[in-house]
Design an enzyme around this catalytic site. Structure first.
Site, PDB file in Angstrom:
ATOM      1  CG  ASN A  92       8.706  -0.603  -0.844  1.00 26.63           C
ATOM      2  OD1 ASN A  92       9.709  -0.989  -1.296  1.00 26.63           O
ATOM      3  ND2 ASN A  92       7.570  -0.306  -0.555  1.00 26.63           N
ATOM      4  CD  GLU A 100       3.360   4.998   1.388  1.00 22.04           C
ATOM      5  OE1 GLU A 100       2.273   5.178   1.552  1.00 22.04           O
ATOM      6  OE2 GLU A 100       3.968   5.268   0.426  1.00 22.04           O
ATOM      7  CG  HIS A 105       3.570  -4.641   3.644  1.00 22.06           C
ATOM      8  ND1 HIS A 105       4.060  -4.134   4.278  1.00 22.06           N
ATOM      9  CD2 HIS A 105       3.468  -3.708   2.680  1.00 22.06           C
ATOM     10  CE1 HIS A 105       4.274  -2.621   3.966  1.00 22.06           C
ATOM     11  NE2 HIS A 105       4.155  -2.085   2.917  1.00 22.06           N
TER      12      HIS A 105
END
Ligand code: 5GP
Length: 120
Positions: A92, A100, A105
């Site tokens: 993401n 977030e 990652h």
């Protein structure tokens, strides 16, 4: 792209300020179980270097770091025996991507049939 935030939660994990359930570690990479798993297997793979996102990593990481990151994913897939039934890797990125934690990652998700890539 925003500047790297040294106080993001994964930076704290890398500094040892917050514990993690380590799955794999080498000179360039740390992988650990997600605290709120979305599948029976949900592992986060992060570079040890300070990169915000996949595009930051691809543009600015060294060849050794980039190779180590993908090699680590391959080792985890082997270690967890995920080749037969398959898995999904997601990164993401930014606001629309729903990121977030602003430290690059990859999520490795596996352990059940994961359904469509996007629900909306
Ligand atoms: P993002 O939404 O940025 O792609 O994913 C961040 C992930 O980090 C989420 O799946 C969330 O559950 C996980 N996470 C957030 N804080 C922690 C933490 O302190 N420890 C671990 N192991 N995972 C975390």
């Amino acid at each position: 792209m925003s500047a790297y935030d040294q106080n993001n939660i994964f930076a704290k994990i890398l500094r040892g300020e917050i514990p993690n359930d380590t799955v794999y570690e080498d000179d360039h990479v740390l992988a650990f179980n997600d605290i709120a798993p979305q599948a029976p297997i949900h592992i986060l793979v992060i570079p040890k270097g300070a990169y915000v996102s996949i595009d930051d990593f691809g543009a600015n990481a060294s060849a050794d770091e980039i190779k180590a990151f993908h090699a680590a994913i391959a080792k985890i897939i082997e270690q967890k025996n995920l080749k037969t039934d398959g898995f999904r890797v997601i990164s993401n990125t930014g606001r629309h991507g729903g990121q977030e934690v602003p430290h690059y990652h990859a999520h490795i998700l596996a352990g059940k049939k994961l359904g469509p890539m996007l629900s909306a």
